[in-house]
Motif scaffolding. Structure first.
Motif, PDB file in Angstrom:
ATOM      1  N   ARG A 324       0.759  -1.170  -0.013  1.00 20.30           N
ATOM      2  CA  ARG A 324      -0.025  -0.015   0.235  1.00 20.30           C
ATOM      3  C   ARG A 324       0.799   1.122   0.019  1.00 20.30           C
ATOM      4  O   ARG A 324       0.420   2.448   0.579  1.00 20.30           O
ATOM      5  CB  ARG A 324      -0.960   0.071   1.201  1.00 20.30           C
ATOM      6  N   GLY A 325       2.085   1.210  -0.601  1.00 25.95           N
ATOM      7  CA  GLY A 325       2.834   2.285  -0.663  1.00 25.95           C
ATOM      8  C   GLY A 325       3.570   2.536   0.543  1.00 25.95           C
ATOM      9  O   GLY A 325       4.333   3.618   0.518  1.00 25.95           O
ATOM     10  N   GLY A 326       3.531   1.685   1.657  1.00 24.53           N
ATOM     11  CA  GLY A 326       4.289   2.065   3.128  1.00 24.53           C
ATOM     12  C   GLY A 326       5.524   1.328   3.038  1.00 24.53           C
ATOM     13  O   GLY A 326       5.787   0.467   2.428  1.00 24.53           O
ATOM     14  N   THR A 327       6.351   1.585   4.117  1.00 20.24           N
ATOM     15  CA  THR A 327       7.476   0.857   4.469  1.00 20.24           C
ATOM     16  C   THR A 327       7.295  -0.336   5.270  1.00 20.24           C
ATOM     17  O   THR A 327       6.337  -0.288   6.282  1.00 20.24           O
ATOM     18  CB  THR A 327       8.344   1.984   5.614  1.00 20.24           C
ATOM     19  N   GLY A 328       7.919  -1.190   4.542  1.00 19.50           N
ATOM     20  CA  GLY A 328       7.504  -2.884   5.452  1.00 19.50           C
ATOM     21  C   GLY A 328       8.243  -2.961   6.571  1.00 19.50           C
ATOM     22  O   GLY A 328       9.303  -2.277   6.883  1.00 19.50           O
ATOM     23  N   GLU A 329       7.889  -3.924   7.429  1.00 20.75           N
ATOM     24  CA  GLU A 329       8.499  -4.134   8.783  1.00 20.75           C
ATOM     25  C   GLU A 329       9.994  -4.639   8.636  1.00 20.75           C
ATOM     26  O   GLU A 329      10.901  -4.350   9.383  1.00 20.75           O
ATOM     27  CB  GLU A 329       7.710  -5.175   9.516  1.00 20.75           C
ATOM     28  N   LEU A 330      10.068  -5.464   7.720  1.00 22.07           N
ATOM     29  CA  LEU A 330      11.519  -6.099   7.439  1.00 22.07           C
ATOM     30  C   LEU A 330      12.649  -5.098   6.819  1.00 22.07           C
ATOM     31  O   LEU A 330      13.633  -4.698   7.215  1.00 22.07           O
ATOM     32  CB  LEU A 330      11.459  -6.998   6.469  1.00 22.07           C
ATOM     33  N   SER A 331      12.080  -4.271   5.988  1.00 21.54           N
ATOM     34  CA  SER A 331      12.785  -3.027   5.597  1.00 21.54           C
ATOM     35  C   SER A 331      13.288  -2.196   6.921  1.00 21.54           C
ATOM     36  O   SER A 331      14.362  -1.927   6.877  1.00 21.54           O
ATOM     37  CB  SER A 331      12.051  -2.132   4.545  1.00 21.54           C
ATOM     38  N   LEU A 332      12.316  -1.715   7.617  1.00 20.54           N
ATOM     39  CA  LEU A 332      12.711  -1.162   8.746  1.00 20.54           C
ATOM     40  C   LEU A 332      13.689  -1.810   9.774  1.00 20.54           C
ATOM     41  O   LEU A 332      14.627  -1.188  10.319  1.00 20.54           O
ATOM     42  CB  LEU A 332      11.356  -0.722   9.574  1.00 20.54           C
ATOM     43  N   ARG A 333      13.358  -2.967   9.761  1.00 24.31           N
ATOM     44  CA  ARG A 333      14.313  -3.963  10.752  1.00 24.31           C
ATOM     45  C   ARG A 333      15.622  -3.805  10.161  1.00 24.31           C
ATOM     46  O   ARG A 333      16.710  -3.709  11.214  1.00 24.31           O
ATOM     47  CB  ARG A 333      13.919  -5.294  10.875  1.00 24.31           C
ATOM     48  N   PHE A 334      15.853  -4.026   8.789  1.00 24.70           N
ATOM     49  CA  PHE A 334      17.340  -4.064   8.550  1.00 24.70           C
ATOM     50  C   PHE A 334      17.962  -2.627   8.566  1.00 24.70           C
ATOM     51  O   PHE A 334      19.014  -2.563   9.009  1.00 24.70           O
ATOM     52  CB  PHE A 334      17.295  -4.496   7.046  1.00 24.70           C
TER      53      PHE A 334
END
Length: 357
Positions: A324-334
């Motif tokens: 939905r155009g947002g930042t994913g949890e895994l992206s943020l975790r990395f």
């Protein structure tokens, strides 16, 4: 390796950005630079640090005519305890040597590269920004300087390193980017120079990037040269997809830059027991996954941006959102894990950090 040092006089030192000043990326350069010369039959010599300034090249210098050039990119970070940290610089030094071999340039022992890096960063330590998210960008470069025309490897070469304070690579910071899948132009083919960090690859990408930005996109996603249907890499980053719970990235097949951050992401993912696959990824699989939700997120990885979440892909005139155009949890975790290690806030279990004493 002996390095002679000529410090910049006080009245010739460059203006440092003030605390809180918007840095951008690649806009400021530190007071000094490292240089070293190579001559065929003699090897490397005259290692020196001098005040930052113009290079003197003959109009017939071979780099200007045949593009025999390579470079690297890395950063120095100021940790919470005041230490200066380099993140995996040995991997960048090893990659510089692989690029050199591909472009018929002389290699430099890894330890000599690291000695030069440490000496330069130590001298210009005060240029390292103290703001969170900022760092000192380091650009080692090698160019063919022999004066002469003729398509052959140059016999004289210059290696130099410049540095400068930088902020976020993208003006919007850690926000999802819009990616245009490139359908007209090609970046690299197997057997070419795609896996080397050479200026020619970036020059060839400029027109596609310019066209994409003119219609509102941040970057382009390159497809393979043979089939024109497999994702390869983004203009300034390697690309990752989270497909059906598996972290997937295109394999290093000779046309993709072997990113240091890419390797870091893969190492962490395996440590975290996340399923990982290095395999060809068809663009149709990406678009279908974005549409039906089996592609839960996508992100790019690279030294400049570290991790850059992807909000959408556009292909064939149709744009589809990811997550939905947002930042994913895994992206943020990395992003948090890698930057935490870089700034000394998270334990460095892999000994990736080299401290500059």
């Amino acid at each position: 390796m002996q390095i002679t040092v000529t410090q910049a006089p006080e009245n010739q030192k460059r203006r440092k950005p003030k605390s809180g000043e918007k840095l951008g990326f690649g806009n400021y350069f530190s007071d000094h630079m490292f240089l070293m010369d190579y001559a065929s039959g003699k090897g490397w010599g005259n290692a020196r640090i001098v005040p930052y300034g113009p290079l003197s090249l003959a109009p017939s210098a071979m780099v200007l005519h045949y593009g025999q050039e390579i470079f690297e990119g890395m950063k120095a970070y100021l940790a919470r305890d005041g230490a200066v940290c380099l993140f995996r610089p040995d991997r960048n030094a090893e990659r510089l040597n692989r690029s050199a071999a591909r472009m018929c340039l002389p290699e430099i022992p890894v330890e000599d590269q690291l000695t030069a890096l440490r000496a330069l960063v130590r001298l210009d330590r005060e240029w390292i920004p103290r703001e969170k998210g900022a760092s000192l960008y380091i650009r080692p470069t090698m160019i063919a300087t022999e004066a002469g025309l003729g398509v052959r490897p140059a016999a004289e070469v210059l290696f130099f390193i410049i540095t400068g304070p930088v902020g976020a690579y993208y003006a919007r910071g850690f926000e999802p980017v819009r990616i245009l899948v490139e359908e007209t132009y090609l970046r690299a083919a197997r057997g070419g120079t795609g896996e080397a960090k050479t200026g020619a690859n970036y020059a060839a990408s400029l027109l596609a990037a310019k066209n994409a930005k003119a219609i509102g996109f941040d970057q382009v996603l390159w497809l393979d040269a043979e089939h024109r249907r497999f994702a390869e890499e983004v203009g300034t980053m390697n690309i990752f997809f989270v497909l059906r719970g598996e972290l997937v990235t295109p394999p290093l097949s000779g046309s993709i830059l072997p990113g240091v951050t890419r390797d870091t992401v893969l190492t962490l993912a395996r440590e975290w027991k996340i399923p990982v696959a290095e395999r060809p990824v068809e663009i149709d699989e990406v678009l279908k996954g974005a549409a039906d939700g089996t592609l839960s997120e996508a992100f790019g990885s690279g030294t400049a941006a570290v991790i850059s979440p992807v909000g959408s892909f556009s292909y064939g005139g149709k744009e589809v959102q990811v997550n939905r155009g947002g930042t994913g949890e895994l992206s943020l975790r990395f992003y948090r894990e890698i930057t935490g290690i870089q700034y000394g806030e998270i334990e460095d279990r892999h000994r990736w950090i080299h401290r500059v004493e």
